[in-house]
Scaffold this active site. Structure first.
Site, PDB file in Angstrom:
ATOM      1  N   CYS A 108       0.816  -1.220   0.000  1.00  0.00           N
ATOM      2  CA  CYS A 108       0.000   0.000   0.000  1.00  0.00           C
ATOM      3  C   CYS A 108       0.848   1.268   0.000  1.00  0.00           C
ATOM      4  O   CYS A 108       0.388   2.327  -0.406  1.00  0.00           O
ATOM      5  CB  CYS A 108      -0.955   0.005   1.190  1.00  0.00           C
ATOM      6  SG  CYS A 108      -0.148  -0.001   2.799  1.00  0.00           S
ATOM      7  N   ASN A 109       2.101   1.168   0.459  1.00  0.00           N
ATOM      8  CA  ASN A 109       2.935   2.361   0.566  1.00  0.00           C
ATOM      9  C   ASN A 109       4.060   2.448  -0.457  1.00  0.00           C
ATOM     10  O   ASN A 109       4.722   3.469  -0.562  1.00  0.00           O
ATOM     11  CB  ASN A 109       3.549   2.451   1.972  1.00  0.00           C
ATOM     12  CG  ASN A 109       2.543   2.938   2.980  1.00  0.00           C
ATOM     13  OD1 ASN A 109       1.700   3.771   2.669  1.00  0.00           O
ATOM     14  ND2 ASN A 109       2.604   2.413   4.193  1.00  0.00           N
ATOM     15  N   ARG A 110       4.271   1.369  -1.199  1.00  0.00           N
ATOM     16  CA  ARG A 110       5.409   1.383  -2.128  1.00  0.00           C
ATOM     17  C   ARG A 110       5.267   0.304  -3.190  1.00  0.00           C
ATOM     18  O   ARG A 110       4.621  -0.736  -2.961  1.00  0.00           O
ATOM     19  CB  ARG A 110       6.715   1.178  -1.359  1.00  0.00           C
ATOM     20  CG  ARG A 110       6.877  -0.200  -0.763  1.00  0.00           C
ATOM     21  CD  ARG A 110       8.123  -0.307   0.099  1.00  0.00           C
ATOM     22  NE  ARG A 110       7.968   0.435   1.334  1.00  0.00           N
ATOM     23  CZ  ARG A 110       8.616   1.574   1.617  1.00  0.00           C
ATOM     24  NH1 ARG A 110       9.466   2.074   0.747  1.00  0.00           N
ATOM     25  NH2 ARG A 110       8.418   2.192   2.762  1.00  0.00           N
TER      26      ARG A 110
ATOM     27  N   SER B   1       9.253   2.258   6.857  1.00  0.00           N
ATOM     28  CA  SER B   1       7.794   2.215   6.810  1.00  0.00           C
ATOM     29  C   SER B   1       7.172   3.514   7.285  1.00  0.00           C
ATOM     30  O   SER B   1       7.777   4.274   8.045  1.00  0.00           O
ATOM     31  CB  SER B   1       7.273   1.065   7.678  1.00  0.00           C
ATOM     32  OG  SER B   1       7.728  -0.173   7.195  1.00  0.00           O
TER      33      SER B   1
ATOM     34  N   PRO C 234       5.772  -4.513  11.704  1.00  0.00           N
ATOM     35  CA  PRO C 234       6.272  -5.840  11.345  1.00  0.00           C
ATOM     36  C   PRO C 234       5.724  -6.409  10.040  1.00  0.00           C
ATOM     37  O   PRO C 234       6.291  -7.346   9.498  1.00  0.00           O
ATOM     38  CB  PRO C 234       5.821  -6.701  12.534  1.00  0.00           C
ATOM     39  CG  PRO C 234       4.564  -6.039  13.013  1.00  0.00           C
ATOM     40  CD  PRO C 234       4.744  -4.558  12.760  1.00  0.00           C
TER      41      PRO C 234
ATOM     42  N   GLN D 201      -3.325 -10.405   4.317  1.00  0.00           N
ATOM     43  CA  GLN D 201      -2.546 -10.206   5.541  1.00  0.00           C
ATOM     44  C   GLN D 201      -3.006  -8.962   6.301  1.00  0.00           C
ATOM     45  O   GLN D 201      -3.215  -9.007   7.515  1.00  0.00           O
ATOM     46  CB  GLN D 201      -1.058 -10.092   5.185  1.00  0.00           C
ATOM     47  CG  GLN D 201      -0.150 -10.074   6.398  1.00  0.00           C
ATOM     48  CD  GLN D 201       1.318 -10.025   5.993  1.00  0.00           C
ATOM     49  OE1 GLN D 201       1.670  -9.430   4.979  1.00  0.00           O
ATOM     50  NE2 GLN D 201       2.172 -10.641   6.776  1.00  0.00           N
ATOM     51  N   THR D 202      -3.191  -7.854   5.591  1.00  0.00           N
ATOM     52  CA  THR D 202      -3.634  -6.620   6.249  1.00  0.00           C
ATOM     53  C   THR D 202      -5.077  -6.741   6.715  1.00  0.00           C
ATOM     54  O   THR D 202      -5.429  -6.284   7.809  1.00  0.00           O
ATOM     55  CB  THR D 202      -3.483  -5.417   5.288  1.00  0.00           C
ATOM     56  OG1 THR D 202      -2.131  -5.337   4.844  1.00  0.00           O
ATOM     57  CG2 THR D 202      -3.851  -4.119   5.985  1.00  0.00           C
ATOM     58  N   GLY D 203      -5.929  -7.363   5.899  1.00  0.00           N
ATOM     59  CA  GLY D 203      -7.328  -7.555   6.280  1.00  0.00           C
ATOM     60  C   GLY D 203      -7.465  -8.385   7.537  1.00  0.00           C
ATOM     61  O   GLY D 203      -8.288  -8.085   8.419  1.00  0.00           O
TER      62      GLY D 203
END
EC number: 1.2.1.70
Length: 414
Positions: free
Chosen positions: A50-52, A108, A114, A191-193
């Site tokens: 989501c960030n890169r 991050s 993590p 994983q994020t969900g």
């Protein structure tokens, strides 16, 4: 062979830019086939979060960077976004240092988070699965993983971890006084969900609805909770009507919730998907509150001071680890060169020796044959060094001449 990386991340590019250049959600095998088809690209690892979005490469010619940018630009939907305006190029040890810091959570948005290590490992695994990783890149990633493990065990950088997911839930809590009476819809069971789901369950909302493309994955996450249910993405219209909070962490190519999908009911929308899954125009409706990944920055800033000290400890471990890696690589390179040198010498000696022995067996003068053998070996062994020294002298490379003198134990003062 040269090691490089090309990156677009949150430090230089806002969410709308990152969304355009994201490679997540695309066919992974197709991505690897297409990038490895570029001349002078030897091996690759593609990371998209989501960030890169970052591409790590072994290349045989630095001029291939332009071809890689053309390749990447080909996946951009909006032609007004030009990758040359946003990307960052890293080379050599800078790539390894960055990757170590990244895997340890130092690069991050949430310092020390993590989840990025798992994402880097997933990218590495996919590269291996697609036969896109070579020995050198493999050694880099193995050292990166070992470094991240050491940082986690020797520092408190991940103590009480605050992730993007946790920060998203913090924002939701700020907007709703009594979350225990609210219904929460989470879109995406990756994983994020799953991490979002864990944080939400700790708040004990009235109901948690988890929607995913494959319901089996959602069922596995929700099965142990009475107030949680698993759903297909096709059920979104009905789920949206029930939800007070809608959080998206899913890979999609277009918005899956827009203004026409919601009524007048006040809701909190949080989108941590890249590309975005929830239409930002939802936030323009008076009754709604809308957050995207970049809005989480303020929550994250509160956490940074607590981790700065641990970050400095982690930096020292990373520097030491990089030094260890480079020393080992030097040994690998020198051992390879030494092995090749001996093989070359064996080839020179074996051929001349066999000829000389054959002559002796045929009754030729042994002393004369041995003298001739020694002379021929001397000429063959010294041929390339002599050619190299002459060439270095022509080019005015006194440093090369000194180096070669040292190699042969000659007087460097002369």
């Amino acid at each position: 062979m040269a090691l490089i990386s090309l990156a677009i991340d949150y430090k230089k590019s806002p969410i709308e830019v990152r969304s355009e250049f994201a490679l997540s959600g695309l066919d992974v095998s197709m991505l690897y086939r297409s990038i490895l088809a570029i001349d002078n690209v030897v091996h690759a690892v593609i990371l998209s979060t989501c960030n890169r979005t970052e591409v790590y490469l072994e290349i045989s010619d630095l001029r291939v960077v332009d071809d890689i940018l053309v390749w990447w630009q080909g996946y951009v939907r909006n032609p007004n976004y030009k990758i040359k305006d946003y990307f960052k190029l890293r080379q050599g040890t800078e790539v390894i240092m960055h990757l170590m810091k990244l895997a340890c959570g130092l690069e991050s948005m949430v310092l020390g988070e993590p989840q990025i290590l798992g994402q880097v490992k997933d990218s590495y695994t996919l590269s291996k699965k697609n036969h896109a990783i070579g020995k050198e890149l493999d050694r880099v990633f193995q050292k990166v993983f070992a470094t991240a493990k050491r940082v986690r065990s020797e520092t408190r950088i991940g103590y009480c971890p605050v992730s993007v997911a946790f920060s998203a839930i913090t924002l939701a809590k700020r907007q709703l006084d009594n979350i225990c009476s609210k219904n929460v819809l989470i879109i995406g069971a990756g994983q994020t969900g799953e991490l979002l789901f864990r944080h939400v369950t700790a708040l004990a909302p009235k109901q948690i609805m988890l929607a995913n493309r494959t319901i089996e994955k959602a069922q596995k996450i929700t099965s142990a909770f009475r107030n949680a249910s698993a759903h297909y993405l096709s059920e979104l219209p009905q789920l949206i009507k029930k939800a007070d909070i809608i959080i998206a962490a899913v890979n999609v190519s277009e918005y899956i919730v827009t203004c026409k999908d919601v009524g007048d009911k006040p809701r909190v929308f949080i989108d941590i998907s890249i590309p975005q899954a929830l239409d930002p125009k939802l936030g323009e409706l008076e009754q709604n509150v809308y957050y995207c990944v970049d809005d989480i920055n303020a929550v994250i800033e509160d956490n940074k001071d607590k981790r700065k000290y641990e970050s400095s400890k982690a930096q020292k471990i990373i520097v030491k680890s990089l030094e260890e890696y480079l020393e080992k690589e030097k040994a690998i390179i020198s051992n390879s060169a030494i092995k090749e040198l001996f093989q070359k010498a064996d080839g020179l000696v074996d051929l001349s020796l066999e000829k000389s022995l054959a002559k002796i067996r045929n009754g030729k003068d042994a002393e004369e044959i041995i003298k001739r053998f020694a002379y021929e070996i001397k000429k063959k062994v010294l041929h390339y060094p002599v050619v190299g020294m002459k060439e270095a002298s022509k080019q005015g490379r006194s440093d090369c001449l000194v180096c070669m003198k040292r190699m042969f134990g000659l007087n460097v003062e002369k």
